[in-house]
Design an enzyme around this catalytic site. Structure first.
Site, PDB file in Angstrom:
ATOM      1  N   HIS A  17      30.639  25.898  46.833  1.00 40.57           N
ATOM      2  CA  HIS A  17      32.071  25.553  46.868  1.00 40.57           C
ATOM      3  C   HIS A  17      32.389  24.509  45.784  1.00 40.57           C
ATOM      4  CE1 HIS A  17      31.618  26.650  51.349  1.00 40.57           C
ATOM      5  NE2 HIS A  17      32.434  27.552  50.857  1.00 40.57           N
ATOM      6  N   LYS A  41      36.783  31.793  62.973  1.00 40.22           N
ATOM      7  CA  LYS A  41      35.419  31.331  63.254  1.00 40.22           C
ATOM      8  C   LYS A  41      35.469  30.171  64.242  1.00 40.22           C
ATOM      9  CE  LYS A  41      34.023  32.489  58.579  1.00 40.22           C
ATOM     10  NZ  LYS A  41      33.675  31.972  57.252  1.00 40.22           N
ATOM     11  N   ARG A  90      30.975  35.736  44.943  1.00 41.67           N
ATOM     12  CA  ARG A  90      29.544  35.521  44.711  1.00 41.67           C
ATOM     13  C   ARG A  90      28.819  36.819  44.402  1.00 41.67           C
ATOM     14  NH1 ARG A  90      28.752  33.136  50.346  1.00 41.67           N
ATOM     15  NH2 ARG A  90      30.462  34.615  50.543  1.00 41.67           N
ATOM     16  N   SER A 128      27.745  28.882  54.210  1.00 39.32           N
ATOM     17  CA  SER A 128      27.681  27.748  55.136  1.00 39.32           C
ATOM     18  C   SER A 128      26.822  28.063  56.358  1.00 39.32           C
ATOM     19  CB  SER A 128      29.094  27.353  55.571  1.00 39.32           C
ATOM     20  OG  SER A 128      29.850  27.005  54.443  1.00 39.32           O
TER      21      SER A 128
HETATM   22  N1  COA Z   1      29.585  29.093  47.688  1.00 40.50           N
HETATM   23  C1  COA Z   1      28.948  29.157  48.845  1.00 40.50           C
HETATM   24  N2  COA Z   1      29.441  29.752  49.923  1.00 40.50           N
HETATM   25  C2  COA Z   1      30.646  30.309  49.817  1.00 40.50           C
HETATM   26  C3  COA Z   1      31.379  30.295  48.629  1.00 40.50           C
HETATM   27  C4  COA Z   1      30.800  29.658  47.532  1.00 40.50           C
HETATM   28  N3  COA Z   1      31.412  29.580  46.359  1.00 40.50           N
HETATM   29  N4  COA Z   1      32.535  30.943  48.835  1.00 40.50           N
HETATM   30  C5  COA Z   1      32.531  31.349  50.101  1.00 40.50           C
HETATM   31  N5  COA Z   1      31.386  30.976  50.693  1.00 40.50           N
HETATM   32  C6  COA Z   1      30.957  31.273  52.054  1.00 40.50           C
HETATM   33  C7  COA Z   1      31.456  30.292  53.039  1.00 40.50           C
HETATM   34  O1  COA Z   1      30.546  29.221  53.183  1.00 40.50           O
HETATM   35  C8  COA Z   1      31.564  31.129  54.272  1.00 40.50           C
HETATM   36  O2  COA Z   1      30.291  31.201  54.881  1.00 40.50           O
HETATM   37  P1  COA Z   1      30.089  31.410  56.452  1.00 40.50           P
HETATM   38  O3  COA Z   1      30.847  32.645  56.809  1.00 40.50           O
HETATM   39  O4  COA Z   1      28.628  31.542  56.548  1.00 40.50           O
HETATM   40  O5  COA Z   1      30.621  30.187  57.145  1.00 40.50           O
HETATM   41  C9  COA Z   1      31.919  32.513  53.737  1.00 40.50           C
HETATM   42  O6  COA Z   1      31.471  32.519  52.414  1.00 40.50           O
HETATM   43  C10 COA Z   1      33.379  32.824  53.658  1.00 40.50           C
HETATM   44  O7  COA Z   1      34.063  31.682  53.866  1.00 40.50           O
HETATM   45  P2  COA Z   1      35.321  31.030  53.211  1.00 40.50           P
HETATM   46  O8  COA Z   1      35.342  31.113  51.731  1.00 40.50           O
HETATM   47  O9  COA Z   1      35.428  29.685  53.797  1.00 40.50           O
HETATM   48  O10 COA Z   1      36.409  31.963  53.656  1.00 40.50           O
HETATM   49  P3  COA Z   1      36.815  32.244  55.098  1.00 40.50           P
HETATM   50  O11 COA Z   1      36.659  33.692  55.205  1.00 40.50           O
HETATM   51  O12 COA Z   1      36.120  31.429  56.109  1.00 40.50           O
HETATM   52  O13 COA Z   1      38.303  31.725  55.029  1.00 40.50           O
HETATM   53  C11 COA Z   1      40.668  31.910  54.766  1.00 40.50           C
HETATM   54  C12 COA Z   1      39.309  32.587  54.864  1.00 40.50           C
HETATM   55  C13 COA Z   1      40.723  30.592  55.462  1.00 40.50           C
HETATM   56  C14 COA Z   1      40.983  31.708  53.311  1.00 40.50           C
HETATM   57  C15 COA Z   1      41.643  32.930  55.399  1.00 40.50           C
HETATM   58  O14 COA Z   1      41.220  33.201  56.716  1.00 40.50           O
HETATM   59  C16 COA Z   1      43.063  32.438  55.406  1.00 40.50           C
HETATM   60  O15 COA Z   1      43.737  32.504  54.414  1.00 40.50           O
HETATM   61  N6  COA Z   1      43.545  31.963  56.578  1.00 40.50           N
HETATM   62  C17 COA Z   1      44.897  31.491  56.740  1.00 40.50           C
HETATM   63  C18 COA Z   1      45.731  32.500  57.559  1.00 40.50           C
HETATM   64  C19 COA Z   1      46.255  33.588  56.663  1.00 40.50           C
HETATM   65  O16 COA Z   1      47.034  33.375  55.762  1.00 40.50           O
HETATM   66  N7  COA Z   1      45.798  34.807  56.949  1.00 40.50           N
HETATM   67  C20 COA Z   1      46.156  35.968  56.187  1.00 40.50           C
HETATM   68  C21 COA Z   1      45.193  36.142  55.042  1.00 40.50           C
HETATM   69  S1  COA Z   1      45.457  37.665  54.204  1.00 40.50           S
END
Ligand code: COA
Length: 158
Positions: A17, A41, A90, A128
Site C-alpha cells: 500500500h 470484511k 498487483r 493484509s
Molecule cells: N499491496 C498489498 N496489498 C494490497 C495492495 C497493495 N498494493 N492493494 C490491495 N491489497 C490487498 C489488501 O491488503 C486486501 O487484502 P485482504 O483482502 O487480505 O485484507 C486486498 O488486497 C483488497 O483490499 P483493498 O485494496 O483494501 O480493497 P478492499 O476490497 O478491501 O476495499 C473498497 C474495497 C473499500 C475500495 C470498496 O469496498 C469501496 O469502495 N467501498 C465503499 C462503498 C462503495 O462505494 N461501494 C461500491 C463500490 S463499486
C-alpha cells in the site's frame, strides 16, 4: 489542484500500500488515503486503529492525508473534490474485481476516473490477510509492514 482518493480496508497497511501511495503522490497534488468503515470484511483493527497506523506511516509525506468514511466511495470523492480514485493492481487476479468496481464507480460518477498503479513486483504476493496470519502465529512481518505497524500487530496478538 488534482486530488485523488486511495480507498481500502488497510487491515493493516502494508509496504505494498505504501508503494502505491508513494507513486500516487508523485502524480497528484493531494492524495487522501480513505479507510472504508463499511467494508464487508470483519477487520481485525478498528477504523480508528487503522487510521492511526496509516497516519504514522505517511506523516513524512506532505501531500498525503488520512481519513475514514462510510457510504459510497464516489460520494466521498465528490465531497472532497477529487477527480480520481487510485487502486493498486498487483496481478491478473486483481483485475476482474477492480474492473467491476471501476466501471460501477464510473457509471455512478462519470467525472471521477479510476487510475491503476502497479506496486513494485516484490509486493505482488502481499496482502493484509497474509500479514495478519503471520503475526497471529508469531512470525516476523518486518519485510511486509513498516515498524510501527509491526509493533501494533505485536500488541494486538499479545
Ligand atoms: N499491496 C498489498 N496489498 C494490497 C495492495 C497493495 N498494493 N492493494 C490491495 N491489497 C490487498 C489488501 O491488503 C486486501 O487484502 P485482504 O483482502 O487480505 O485484507 C486486498 O488486497 C483488497 O483490499 P483493498 O485494496 O483494501 O480493497 P478492499 O476490497 O478491501 O476495499 C473498497 C474495497 C473499500 C475500495 C470498496 O469496498 C469501496 O469502495 N467501498 C465503499 C462503498 C462503495 O462505494 N461501494 C461500491 C463500490 S463499486
Amino acid at each position: 489542484m488534482k486530488i485523488a482518493i486511495y480507498p481500502g480496508t488497510f487491515d493493516p497497511i502494508t509496504y505494498g500500500h505504501v508503494d502505491v501511495i508513494e507513486r500516487a503522490r508523485e502524480i497528484f497534488d493531494k492524495v487522501i488515503v480513505m479507510v472504508a468503515r463499511n467494508s464487508s470484511k470483519a477487520p481485525l483493527f478498528s477504523t480508528e486503529e487503522r487510521v492511526k497506523m496509516i497516519k504514522d506511516v505517511v506523516k513524512k509525506f506532505k501531500n498525503v492525508e488520512v481519513d475514514s468514511s462510510e457510504g459510497l466511495l464516489v460520494n466521498y470523492a465528490k465531497k472532497k473534490k477529487a477527480t480520481a480514485i487510485v487502486r493498486g493492481l498487483r496481478a491478473v487476479s486483481d483485475f476482474e474485481y477492480e474492473f467491476q468496481m471501476a466501471l460501477t464507480n464510473r457509471k455512478l460518477a462519470k467525472e471521477i476516473t479510476t487510475v491503476f498503479l502497479m506496486p513494485h513486483e516484490k509486493y505482488t504476493y502481499l496482502n493484509s490477510s497474509i500479514v495478519r496470519e503471520i503475526a497471529r502465529m508469531g512470525g516476523d512481518v518486518s519485510g511486509f509492514v513498516p515498524v510501527s505497524v509491526k509493533q501494533t500487530l505485536r500488541k494486538k496478538f499479545k
